[in-house]
Write an enzyme that holds these catalytic residues in place. Structure first.
Site, PDB file in Angstrom:
ATOM      1  N   LYS A  61      10.413   9.353  -1.793  1.00  0.00           N
ATOM      2  CA  LYS A  61       9.141  10.006  -1.459  1.00  0.00           C
ATOM      3  C   LYS A  61       8.064   9.672  -2.488  1.00  0.00           C
ATOM      4  O   LYS A  61       6.959   9.266  -2.140  1.00  0.00           O
ATOM      5  CB  LYS A  61       9.333  11.529  -1.411  1.00  0.00           C
ATOM      6  CG  LYS A  61       8.027  12.314  -1.446  1.00  0.00           C
ATOM      7  CD  LYS A  61       8.228  13.813  -1.403  1.00  0.00           C
ATOM      8  CE  LYS A  61       8.258  14.495  -2.733  1.00  0.00           C
ATOM      9  NZ  LYS A  61       6.958  14.772  -3.360  1.00  0.00           N
ATOM     10  N   ASN A  62       8.383   9.870  -3.763  1.00  0.00           N
ATOM     11  CA  ASN A  62       7.328   9.741  -4.766  1.00  0.00           C
ATOM     12  C   ASN A  62       6.910   8.294  -5.010  1.00  0.00           C
ATOM     13  O   ASN A  62       5.836   8.048  -5.559  1.00  0.00           O
ATOM     14  CB  ASN A  62       7.743  10.443  -6.070  1.00  0.00           C
ATOM     15  CG  ASN A  62       7.707  11.963  -5.892  1.00  0.00           C
ATOM     16  OD1 ASN A  62       7.133  12.468  -4.916  1.00  0.00           O
ATOM     17  ND2 ASN A  62       8.323  12.693  -6.805  1.00  0.00           N
ATOM     18  N   CYS A  94       2.967  21.238  -4.597  1.00  0.00           N
ATOM     19  CA  CYS A  94       3.807  22.365  -4.990  1.00  0.00           C
ATOM     20  C   CYS A  94       3.130  23.163  -6.089  1.00  0.00           C
ATOM     21  O   CYS A  94       2.452  22.607  -6.948  1.00  0.00           O
ATOM     22  CB  CYS A  94       5.163  21.865  -5.489  1.00  0.00           C
ATOM     23  SG  CYS A  94       6.200  21.229  -4.166  1.00  0.00           S
ATOM     24  N   ARG A 104      -2.000  22.448 -12.656  1.00  0.00           N
ATOM     25  CA  ARG A 104      -1.738  21.012 -12.480  1.00  0.00           C
ATOM     26  C   ARG A 104      -3.015  20.237 -12.790  1.00  0.00           C
ATOM     27  O   ARG A 104      -3.736  19.803 -11.891  1.00  0.00           O
ATOM     28  CB  ARG A 104      -1.201  20.742 -11.077  1.00  0.00           C
ATOM     29  CG  ARG A 104       0.118  21.465 -10.839  1.00  0.00           C
ATOM     30  CD  ARG A 104       0.793  21.056  -9.563  1.00  0.00           C
ATOM     31  NE  ARG A 104       1.406  19.744  -9.661  1.00  0.00           N
ATOM     32  CZ  ARG A 104       2.246  19.261  -8.739  1.00  0.00           C
ATOM     33  NH1 ARG A 104       2.562  19.967  -7.697  1.00  0.00           N
ATOM     34  NH2 ARG A 104       2.767  18.061  -8.891  1.00  0.00           N
ATOM     35  N   ASP A 120      12.548  17.755 -11.164  1.00  0.00           N
ATOM     36  CA  ASP A 120      12.679  17.899  -9.709  1.00  0.00           C
ATOM     37  C   ASP A 120      14.117  18.172  -9.275  1.00  0.00           C
ATOM     38  O   ASP A 120      14.380  18.348  -8.086  1.00  0.00           O
ATOM     39  CB  ASP A 120      12.121  16.658  -8.996  1.00  0.00           C
ATOM     40  CG  ASP A 120      10.615  16.545  -9.161  1.00  0.00           C
ATOM     41  OD1 ASP A 120       9.982  17.545  -9.542  1.00  0.00           O
ATOM     42  OD2 ASP A 120      10.069  15.453  -8.937  1.00  0.00           O
ATOM     43  N   ARG A 135       8.620  18.565   3.879  1.00  0.00           N
ATOM     44  CA  ARG A 135       7.670  17.647   3.229  1.00  0.00           C
ATOM     45  C   ARG A 135       8.402  16.499   2.550  1.00  0.00           C
ATOM     46  O   ARG A 135       7.845  15.422   2.373  1.00  0.00           O
ATOM     47  CB  ARG A 135       6.901  18.393   2.130  1.00  0.00           C
ATOM     48  CG  ARG A 135       5.665  19.112   2.553  1.00  0.00           C
ATOM     49  CD  ARG A 135       4.941  19.660   1.328  1.00  0.00           C
ATOM     50  NE  ARG A 135       4.929  18.649   0.278  1.00  0.00           N
ATOM     51  CZ  ARG A 135       5.010  18.926  -1.026  1.00  0.00           C
ATOM     52  NH1 ARG A 135       5.088  20.158  -1.446  1.00  0.00           N
ATOM     53  NH2 ARG A 135       4.994  17.950  -1.914  1.00  0.00           N
TER      54      ARG A 135
HETATM   55  N1  EPU Z   1      -0.333  17.010 -17.029  1.00  0.00           N
HETATM   56  C1  EPU Z   1      -1.429  17.238 -17.808  1.00  0.00           C
HETATM   57  N2  EPU Z   1      -2.557  16.515 -17.536  1.00  0.00           N
HETATM   58  C2  EPU Z   1      -2.619  15.605 -16.556  1.00  0.00           C
HETATM   59  C3  EPU Z   1      -1.483  15.371 -15.764  1.00  0.00           C
HETATM   60  C4  EPU Z   1      -0.337  16.098 -16.017  1.00  0.00           C
HETATM   61  O1  EPU Z   1      -1.404  18.074 -18.702  1.00  0.00           O
HETATM   62  O2  EPU Z   1      -3.672  14.983 -16.377  1.00  0.00           O
HETATM   63  C5  EPU Z   1       0.924  17.770 -17.301  1.00  0.00           C
HETATM   64  C6  EPU Z   1       1.324  18.622 -16.115  1.00  0.00           C
HETATM   65  O3  EPU Z   1       0.661  19.871 -16.126  1.00  0.00           O
HETATM   66  C7  EPU Z   1       2.815  18.736 -16.314  1.00  0.00           C
HETATM   67  C8  EPU Z   1       3.183  17.385 -16.938  1.00  0.00           C
HETATM   68  O4  EPU Z   1       1.982  16.851 -17.452  1.00  0.00           O
HETATM   69  O5  EPU Z   1       3.096  19.761 -17.219  1.00  0.00           O
HETATM   70  C9  EPU Z   1       3.802  16.383 -16.007  1.00  0.00           C
HETATM   71  O6  EPU Z   1       2.976  16.190 -14.881  1.00  0.00           O
HETATM   72  P1  EPU Z   1       2.927  14.809 -14.066  1.00  0.00           P
HETATM   73  O7  EPU Z   1       1.531  14.328 -14.053  1.00  0.00           O
HETATM   74  O8  EPU Z   1       3.981  13.905 -14.587  1.00  0.00           O
HETATM   75  O9  EPU Z   1       3.323  15.291 -12.610  1.00  0.00           O
HETATM   76  P2  EPU Z   1       2.738  14.801 -11.226  1.00  0.00           P
HETATM   77  O10 EPU Z   1       2.400  13.352 -11.303  1.00  0.00           O
HETATM   78  O11 EPU Z   1       1.712  15.740 -10.747  1.00  0.00           O
HETATM   79  C10 EPU Z   1       5.025  13.987 -10.307  1.00  0.00           C
HETATM   80  C11 EPU Z   1       5.876  14.266  -9.105  1.00  0.00           C
HETATM   81  C12 EPU Z   1       6.457  15.668  -9.198  1.00  0.00           C
HETATM   82  C13 EPU Z   1       7.256  15.784 -10.491  1.00  0.00           C
HETATM   83  C14 EPU Z   1       6.414  15.374 -11.698  1.00  0.00           C
HETATM   84  C15 EPU Z   1       7.200  15.324 -12.995  1.00  0.00           C
HETATM   85  C16 EPU Z   1       4.827  12.951  -7.400  1.00  0.00           C
HETATM   86  C17 EPU Z   1       4.025  12.907  -6.152  1.00  0.00           C
HETATM   87  N3  EPU Z   1       5.054  14.148  -7.903  1.00  0.00           N
HETATM   88  O12 EPU Z   1       4.009  14.976 -10.286  1.00  0.00           O
HETATM   89  O13 EPU Z   1       7.348  15.750  -8.099  1.00  0.00           O
HETATM   90  O14 EPU Z   1       7.692  17.125 -10.676  1.00  0.00           O
HETATM   91  O15 EPU Z   1       5.844  14.071 -11.471  1.00  0.00           O
HETATM   92  O16 EPU Z   1       8.260  14.443 -12.892  1.00  0.00           O
HETATM   93  O17 EPU Z   1       5.283  11.909  -7.884  1.00  0.00           O
HETATM   94  C18 EPU Z   1       8.503  16.772  -6.343  1.00  0.00           C
HETATM   95  O18 EPU Z   1       8.779  15.648  -5.906  1.00  0.00           O
HETATM   96  O19 EPU Z   1       9.065  17.830  -5.974  1.00  0.00           O
HETATM   97  C19 EPU Z   1       7.474  16.901  -7.374  1.00  0.00           C
HETATM   98  C20 EPU Z   1       6.818  18.012  -7.608  1.00  0.00           C
END
Ligand code: EPU
Length: 428
Positions: free
Chosen positions: A22-23, A117, A122, A305, A397
């Site tokens: 998915k991701n 989620c 975020r 995850d 999803r």
């Molecule tokens: N963060 C910041 N600033 C930013 C971006 C992130 O402080 O600009 C913090 C977030 O608040 C969090 C940490 O960094 O504490 C990690 O966030 P990340 O950006 O890595 O998460 P994401 O890209 O929003 C993806 C996955 C999530 C998964 C996370 C962590 C996708 C679409 N989503 O989210 O997947 O939990 O990486 O591995 O790739 C899921 O599949 O269920 C899911 C939620």
């Protein structure tokens, strides 16, 4: 209202084939915006997040042909607008990738603030930090994030937090920039490597993906490509844990065992047998299972995850386990639902203490988000009696055909509609 109804305590047995990641898919589909040709993408998971992402591209003017249920052919050359201001955009976190992709192509982008989620704040500050290093300015107006620049010029970006989304967005924005971009303290998740491989197959020059330093030499042109998405690490991990929690014996096929190492290591520590083959893993239970402490971390650490799913398993092993959630601020809300099934979990901030109990007992619970929903399914499969899971749209999803796959492993799980509400057991 649709729900899942599970009659539990049936050991899962047989084989299950894992779908595409998915991701990776939700990053690769918007990356097609950067292509100067037609992209044929295989092993796309048939899930709502992917359908939504493909639909968003279509609304923007792209042609998306579904060759079969897991192969799309996308031609995004007709997209002429840099604005993705649609209702659907707000419902998916990955829609933020449209910012990087549109910025990379048009040097400007306007996209609704991301949803997805809900497990704490975020932010997208690291995404914006990356765009600004490439020369773009940003503003937030009426729920829209706007980024723009005359031209994108490569630079070195140091990430203050390891962020999957920011790493992906900076890759997307810089792949056609002038000069070289270096992302330091980059995320290393398998889907980042997959995105880089996809872009490289079109002629991009990205090296170092999978390490914490990624180098992107900008190119002017990206041709079309044929590409197959990697298997889903988290879907595979979810079936591994489900097999363990039901005392089953399951061959999980179409996986990359290397991507599952942290999950395998923890399952083995708990006492589960995991046999690795080239493209599959067998998970079986041949003795008692016991406690284990886990800290979630960016890849190659234990994935956040998989945290709710493993908590469901740890609820029914011998001894007391501790989970430290170090990625998200608020990812333990689901433990209240597990406790309603008889687990003994207490949470203090980012720490959960899980006292193993003899068994969980089915009741009515909610899927609070995608992975929390997966944890409810695992708990229901392991529990005595009947479990009803509400708000299953979160689960759908991200998990392709989860009911059919579990039924093929012998589980008694069914999607039901509200008229069957009366079947709720008297205990409720
Ligand atoms: N963060 C910041 N600033 C930013 C971006 C992130 O402080 O600009 C913090 C977030 O608040 C969090 C940490 O960094 O504490 C990690 O966030 P990340 O950006 O890595 O998460 P994401 O890209 O929003 C993806 C996955 C999530 C998964 C996370 C962590 C996708 C679409 N989503 O989210 O997947 O939990 O990486 O591995 O790739 C899921 O599949 O269920 C899911 C939620």
């Amino acid at each position: 209202m649709e729900k899942f109804r599970i009659n539990g305590q049936i050991p899962l047995k047989g084989e299950v084939k894992i779908s595409g990641a998915k991701n990776a898919a939700v990053a690769i589909i918007p990356a097609v915006i950067l292509s100067d040709g037609i992209c044929r993408i295989d092993n796309i998971p048939n899930i709502n997040d992917v359908t939504l992402m493909a639909h968003i591209l279509e609304q923007m003017g792209a042609t998306v042909k579904m060759i079969n249920k897991s192969t799309f052919e996308i031609d995004a050359r007709n997209i002429s607008s840099h604005i993705a201001n649609y209702d659907s955009v707000r419902h998916m976190r990955a829609s933020s990738y449209l910012l990087g992709a549109l910025l990379g192509r048009f040097h400007k982008a306007s996209v609704s603030l991301p949803g997805g989620c809900d497990f704490g704040v975020r932010p997208i500050d690291q995404h914006l930090k990356g765009f600004s290093a490439l020369g773009a300015t940003h503003s937030v107006e009426g729920g829209l994030v706007n980024v723009s620049t005359e031209k994108l010029v490569g630079d070195t970006v140091y990430m203050d937090v390891v962020s999957v989304g920011a790493t992906i967005n900076i890759i997307l924005a810089s792949v056609k920039a002038e000069g070289t971009t270096i992302i330091e303290n980059a995320a290393k998740e398998p889907h980042i490597v997959d995105l880089a491989n996809f872009l490289n197959s079109m002629g991009a020059e990205i090296s170092g993906a999978g390490t914490d330093s990624i180098k992107i030499k900008g190119v002017n042109y990206l041709n079309g490509t044929n590409y197959s998405i990697i298997p889903d690490q988290i879907e595979a991990g979810t079936y591994m844990v489900a097999a363990a929690a039901t005392g089953g014996n399951v061959l999980i096929k179409n996986v990359i065992p290397k991507h599952l190492e942290s999950i395998t290591a923890k399952l083995q520590e708990i006492g589960v047998t995991v046999d690795e083959y080239d493209e599959s893993v067998r998970v079986s239970v041949n003795g008692p299972l016991s406690k284990c402490n886990i800290k979630t971390m960016p890849h190659p650490g234990f994935p956040t995850d998989m945290q709710p799913q493993i908590a469901a398993l740890l609820s029914i092993v011998n001894g007391t386990s501790i989970i430290n959630e170090s990625v998200w601020d608020n990812r333990f809300r689901y433990t209240d639902e597990l406790n309603r099934m008889g687990s003994k979990i207490s949470v203090d901030g980012k720490i959960a203490v899980i006292e193993g109990v003899k068994e969980l007992v089915g009741t009515s619970v909610k899927a609070l988000d995608l992975r929390a929903g997966a944890a409810m399914i695992i708990a229901g499969l392991a529990a005595s009696g009947t479990t009803f899971i509400e708000e299953i749209q979160h689960i759908e999803r991200g998990y392709e055909n989860i009911v059919d796959k579990l039924v093929s492993l012998g589980a008694d799980i069914k999607k039901i509609y509200s008229p069957e509400k009366d079947n709720i057991p008297k205990a409720l």
